[in-house]
Write a protein that holds these residues in place. Structure first.
Motif, mmCIF file in Angstrom:
data_model
loop_
_atom_site.group_PDB
_atom_site.id
_atom_site.type_symbol
_atom_site.label_atom_id
_atom_site.label_comp_id
_atom_site.label_asym_id
_atom_site.label_seq_id
_atom_site.Cartn_x
_atom_site.Cartn_y
_atom_site.Cartn_z
ATOM 1 N N ALA A 44 -10.378 11.218 -18.125
ATOM 2 C CA ALA A 44 -9.637 10.505 -17.092
ATOM 3 C C ALA A 44 -9.653 11.293 -15.799
ATOM 4 O O ALA A 44 -9.959 12.488 -15.767
ATOM 5 C CB ALA A 44 -8.190 10.270 -17.544
ATOM 6 N N ILE A 45 -9.326 10.598 -14.704
ATOM 7 C CA ILE A 45 -9.102 11.252 -13.426
ATOM 8 C C ILE A 45 -7.604 11.484 -13.280
ATOM 9 O O ILE A 45 -6.810 10.564 -13.461
ATOM 10 C CB ILE A 45 -9.628 10.401 -12.258
ATOM 11 C CG1 ILE A 45 -11.158 10.371 -12.290
ATOM 12 C CG2 ILE A 45 -9.127 10.941 -10.925
ATOM 13 C CD1 ILE A 45 -11.785 9.575 -11.171
ATOM 14 N N GLU A 100 3.926 15.024 -20.380
ATOM 15 C CA GLU A 100 4.060 13.682 -20.926
ATOM 16 C C GLU A 100 3.374 12.768 -19.936
ATOM 17 O O GLU A 100 4.008 11.970 -19.258
ATOM 18 C CB GLU A 100 5.544 13.293 -21.061
ATOM 19 C CG GLU A 100 6.284 14.015 -22.168
ATOM 20 C CD GLU A 100 5.781 13.604 -23.542
ATOM 21 O OE1 GLU A 100 5.117 12.551 -23.644
ATOM 22 O OE2 GLU A 100 6.033 14.332 -24.499
ATOM 23 N N PRO A 101 2.029 12.892 -19.808
ATOM 24 C CA PRO A 101 1.344 12.265 -18.687
ATOM 25 C C PRO A 101 1.405 10.763 -18.666
ATOM 26 O O PRO A 101 1.249 10.157 -17.609
ATOM 27 C CB PRO A 101 -0.105 12.762 -18.840
ATOM 28 C CG PRO A 101 -0.206 13.184 -20.252
ATOM 29 C CD PRO A 101 1.144 13.645 -20.663
ATOM 30 N N ILE A 331 -14.164 3.437 -21.788
ATOM 31 C CA ILE A 331 -13.049 4.225 -22.290
ATOM 32 C C ILE A 331 -12.358 3.421 -23.382
ATOM 33 O O ILE A 331 -12.505 2.201 -23.463
ATOM 34 C CB ILE A 331 -12.047 4.604 -21.187
ATOM 35 C CG1 ILE A 331 -11.419 3.345 -20.559
ATOM 36 C CG2 ILE A 331 -12.713 5.450 -20.116
ATOM 37 C CD1 ILE A 331 -10.338 3.658 -19.541
ATOM 38 N N VAL A 332 -11.591 4.113 -24.235
ATOM 39 C CA VAL A 332 -10.919 3.440 -25.346
ATOM 40 C C VAL A 332 -9.445 3.868 -25.365
ATOM 41 O O VAL A 332 -9.056 4.731 -26.153
ATOM 42 C CB VAL A 332 -11.591 3.747 -26.699
ATOM 43 C CG1 VAL A 332 -10.994 2.852 -27.801
ATOM 44 C CG2 VAL A 332 -13.099 3.534 -26.626
ATOM 45 N N PRO A 333 -8.623 3.283 -24.501
ATOM 46 C CA PRO A 333 -7.183 3.571 -24.561
ATOM 47 C C PRO A 333 -6.561 2.908 -25.781
ATOM 48 O O PRO A 333 -7.132 1.974 -26.367
ATOM 49 C CB PRO A 333 -6.645 2.974 -23.261
ATOM 50 C CG PRO A 333 -7.635 1.911 -22.900
ATOM 51 C CD PRO A 333 -8.967 2.370 -23.413
ATOM 52 N N GLU A 366 -3.159 8.503 -23.024
ATOM 53 C CA GLU A 366 -3.408 7.139 -23.487
ATOM 54 C C GLU A 366 -4.776 7.005 -24.149
ATOM 55 O O GLU A 366 -5.034 6.029 -24.845
ATOM 56 C CB GLU A 366 -3.295 6.163 -22.307
ATOM 57 C CG GLU A 366 -1.891 6.042 -21.764
ATOM 58 C CD GLU A 366 -1.843 5.291 -20.448
ATOM 59 O OE1 GLU A 366 -1.022 4.372 -20.324
ATOM 60 O OE2 GLU A 366 -2.619 5.635 -19.535
ATOM 61 N N LEU A 367 -5.655 7.970 -23.923
ATOM 62 C CA LEU A 367 -6.984 7.941 -24.518
ATOM 63 C C LEU A 367 -7.074 8.785 -25.782
ATOM 64 O O LEU A 367 -8.064 8.738 -26.497
ATOM 65 C CB LEU A 367 -8.020 8.452 -23.505
ATOM 66 C CG LEU A 367 -8.179 7.603 -22.240
ATOM 67 C CD1 LEU A 367 -9.018 8.344 -21.215
ATOM 68 C CD2 LEU A 367 -8.819 6.265 -22.559
#
Length: 456
Positions: A44-45, A100-101, A331-333, A366-367
């Motif tokens: 992720a960025i 806890e992003p 991507i696979v969240p 989330e990923l």
């Protein structure tokens, strides 16, 4: 004293990150938690906030450079500070402990969270003693279309426009200056829709606002016979993960074509219900619910192979991965604890996941993880495929396009809505019979949604 800030571990044990862009320059005064740079990990960025109040002394890397975790990133002059700077382990530990992003604006997860209000303004990059001009958007919009700026304005007073990297890339392709868009939308982040609306309203027919050709087309126009694209970021991570998975887990793929007319009728009925108008219920939502129910009956598909421990780990929860194609790559969240959700809750979670992924705001948290995944190849008009397992998972379901086809229904030939399901699984964990039972359970629910009432 001068203090080096080293690149911390941004989560999930990632070993490096690429500098997308610096948001500060040497000589800038920065505040605690002010964003220093945007960095791209393999997933992720994220925005990197400052752990100090101070003045930027040195940037140890340039935009486009890849920096290893623990390497010096930026040096600060901090007034009144004495002693040594924190080492990489201390910085990374603080980042990991506090992170806890997915729930905080402070994506890296260290330092004090902002107390509220707008982010600290970044000092304009300009020559000393020269004031930056204030942009009069009314004057620019009144100018002829070909006089509009076709790129970012370099000299800006105050904070840069708030937007995500994909939105900035989209604006650059259209030749839209985000400073002008920001003047219209106010303090909130600029979205892709804002950029499109501005471009259409100001100069819908202007060549300057048309997408710019990139990649092979642009190269061909310059007489080049090939284009070399650096392998990095999401593409690099995806390639490494797919190679690891393909050459570690013995893949088996089985297919099943099913009449989903009843499911499509159910979706139509739900969409016509005014009480549900705020929820986007489509075929993928029903499939996600069917997958969660089927996993409860075939737990091998919701497991992982732990070779080091010599164990198969069965999960008693479903973190459902949804493959999403974005401008940065695949991507696979994950939807956490999807098995606990109702159909409506799944619909809302899926909508939020998709919107976040397309805007480029998906966080590393989330990923991370995921116990089973779904990839919707039907949106591209594809019927079937052989998907590769995400590392650490034992099953992935590819969902094909829904097509009207001749079908034998109740002993007679009729035109029905038909879909093909493709299930890949790890044959170390899942036997063929268990994979077939899972696929049959999902198909039975799609063929007759009422069967879901019979599944525990």
């Amino acid at each position: 004293m001068t203090t080096d800030f080293r690149l911390p571990d941004l989560g999930e044990g990632l070993t490096e990150a690429e500098i997308v862009q610096w948001l500060v320059a040497p000589g800038d005064t920065v505040a605690l938690n002010q964003t220093l740079a945007e960095v791209e990990t393999a997933k992720a960025i994220v925005e990197l906030p400052s752990p100090y109040d101070g003045v930027v002394a040195t940037l140890h890397a340039e935009a486009g450079d890849t920096v290893a975790v623990g390497a010096p990133l930026i040096a600060f002059d901090i007034e009144g500070e004495t002693g040594s700077a924190p080492d990489a382990d201390e910085t990374a530990s603080a980042a990991s402990d506090a992170a806890e992003p997915a729930a905080q604006a402070n994506l890296v997860g260290y330092g004090a969270a902002p107390s509220g209000g707008a982010r600290p303004a970044r000092r304009a990059r300009r020559a000393a003693g020269t004031a930056a001009p204030v942009i009069d958007t009314a004057v620019l919009e009144a100018a002829p279309h070909d006089a509009l700026p076709t790129g970012p304005v370099e000299t800006v007073q105050g904070e840069r426009p708030r937007s995500t990297p994909p939105v900035r890339a989209h604006a650059k392709r259209l030749g839209v200056d985000l400073v002008l868009v920001a003047a219209e939308v106010g303090d909130r982040p600029i979205t892709r829709a804002d950029v499109d609306a501005y471009a259409e309203r100001v100069a819908p027919d202007s060549p300057a606002l048309r997408p710019v050709a990139v990649g092979p087309v642009a190269a061909s126009a310059q007489g080049e016979r090939e284009t070399r694209i650096p392998i990095r970021g999401v593409r690099k991570h995806t390639a490494e993960a797919m190679v690891q998975s393909a050459f570690t887990a013995p893949h088996v793929t089985c297919f099943h074509t099913v009449d989903v007319t009843a499911t499509m009728d159910l979706i139509t009925s739900l969409r016509e219900d005014r009480a549900l108008s705020a929820h986007r219920i489509g075929p993928l939502v029903v499939i996600a619910k069917a997958v969660c129910l089927a996993l409860g009956r075939t737990p091998g598909l919701n497991s992982r192979w732990d070779g080091e421990a010599g164990e198969i780990v069965q999960h008693h929860y479903v973190d459902l991965g949804i493959a999403a194609a974005t401008e940065r790559g695949l991507i696979v969240p994950n939807i956490r604890d999807a098995e606990r959700m109702s159909l409506i809750a799944l619909a809302d979670a899926l909508s939020a996941l998709t919107e976040t992924a397309r805007s480029g705001r998906t966080s590393p948290a989330e990923l991370a993880g995921g116990t089973f995944s779904i990839t919707n190849i039907g949106v591209f008009g594809i019927d079937a495929g052989t998907p590769i397992l995400p590392p650490g998972q034992s099953g992935i379901l590819a969902v094909g396009a829904v097509r009207p086809q001749p079908w034998v229904h109740r002993g007679e030939l009729a035109v029905r809505q038909v879909m093909t399901l493709s299930l890949s699984f790890d044959h170390r964990v899942v036997d063929g019979a268990e994979g077939a039972r899972f696929l049959k359970d999902v198909a039975d629910i799609l063929q007759e949604p009422g069967r879901a009432m019979l599944m525990a």
